[in-house]
Design a protein around this motif. Structure first.
Motif, PDB file in Angstrom:
ATOM      1  N   THR A 190     -10.807  50.696  -5.935  1.00 53.84           N
ATOM      2  CA  THR A 190     -10.486  49.634  -6.888  1.00 53.84           C
ATOM      3  C   THR A 190     -11.281  49.845  -8.166  1.00 53.84           C
ATOM      4  N   ASN A 196      -8.483  54.248  -0.606  1.00 49.56           N
ATOM      5  CA  ASN A 196      -8.279  53.186  -1.595  1.00 49.56           C
ATOM      6  C   ASN A 196      -9.533  52.992  -2.441  1.00 49.56           C
ATOM      7  N   THR A 221      -6.154  48.518  -7.439  1.00 51.71           N
ATOM      8  CA  THR A 221      -6.459  49.382  -6.302  1.00 51.71           C
ATOM      9  C   THR A 221      -5.459  50.533  -6.250  1.00 51.71           C
ATOM     10  N   GLN A 231      -4.517  54.523  -4.395  1.00 56.93           N
ATOM     11  CA  GLN A 231      -4.789  55.525  -3.363  1.00 56.93           C
ATOM     12  C   GLN A 231      -5.179  56.814  -4.075  1.00 56.93           C
ATOM     13  N   ASP A 252     -13.053  51.609  -0.594  1.00 61.46           N
ATOM     14  CA  ASP A 252     -12.873  50.872   0.653  1.00 61.46           C
ATOM     15  C   ASP A 252     -12.755  51.849   1.827  1.00 61.46           C
TER      16      ASP A 252
END
Length: 247
Positions: free
Chosen positions: A213, A211, A159, A161, A226
């Protein structure tokens, strides 16, 4: 699945609660015309069951009792509940209930014979209903979860940013865009969220990243964005998770 799974648990819970209600009704109906009397335990039947995993045998015991009807006829009845340790001993005097029209269905007084099934089904039904509520609310503490779904990539998925770079609108709603640049190779990936059925801008004015992933070593790996921080307006339907996207 966030809708189907809680609905399934709720359906099972309601079915169990209905079974508990029926068991209570049956017991109350039985007692309306039942007669109480003394009976004597004449035998303890042994029941065995084998645990396949542990390869052990467990035993339970069922009482057999005899009682006398008003006309002097004796009735021999097997109890309806098996237990370990045994509920009673041979020769012991116990209280029973029976319906005059069906003395062969006599049962011992006490919680196990009268209310155990109703309590068990009711407790399980309540647990399933609470689990349904918990699953329904999971990931939606005050709003919604918008994501591409579980990552179907290898364990290398991580994950990050990722900086937000844009917002576009299509026929389904608003789509957030984020761009990631691999610091080693310089390869860039553009990530897009599933369509959001409400304008997310008012809730994201101070945000510069989101975020995501994915597998940084595979430019074509599946990814999930997310957006669980978004709160859907009361009039707007919760956005669908949608299929897993690929870069």
């Amino acid at each position: 699945m966030r809708r189907i799974l809680p609905a399934l648990f709720l359906l099972i819970g309601l079915a169990l609660l209905a079974g508990s209600g029926f068991a209570i009704w049956s017991e109350v109906n039985f007692r309306r015309g039942a007669v109480e009397t003394d009976a004597q335990v004449v035998e303890m039947l042994t029941r065995s069951s084998r645990d396949r995993d542990r390869r052990t045998t467990s035993y339970t015991y069922v009482p057999v009792f005899v009682f006398t009807l008003p006309d002097g006829t004796k009735r021999r009845v097997e109890g309806g509940v098996a237990s370990n340790p045994p509920c009673c001993t041979v020769g012991e005097t116990i209280r029973i209930r029976y319906r005059p029209e069906a003395p062969e269905h006599a049962q011992m007084t006490g919680f196990m014979e009268s209310w155990f099934v109703a309590t068990l089904l009711g407790g399980m039904g309540l647990v399933f209903a609470l689990v349904s509520k918990a699953i329904w609310g999971f990931g939606r503490p005050g709003g919604v979860v918008v994501a591409g779904g579980p990552i179907a990539a290898p364990a290398n998925a991580m994950t990050f940013q990722v900086p937000l770079v844009g917002l576009r609108r299509d026929a389904m709603g608003w789509v957030l865009q984020a761009r990631w640049s691999d610091p080693r190779s310089g390869v860039q990936r553009l990530f897009e969220s599933p369509a959001i059925p409400f304008d997310p801008v008012p809730q994201m004015r101070s945000m510069t990243s989101v975020n995501v992933t994915f597998d940084p070593g595979d430019p074509a790996s599946a990814y999930a964005m997310d957006l669980s921080f978004l709160v859907a307006p009361a009039a707007a339907p919760a956005p669908s998770a949608g299929p897993v996207r690929r870069g």
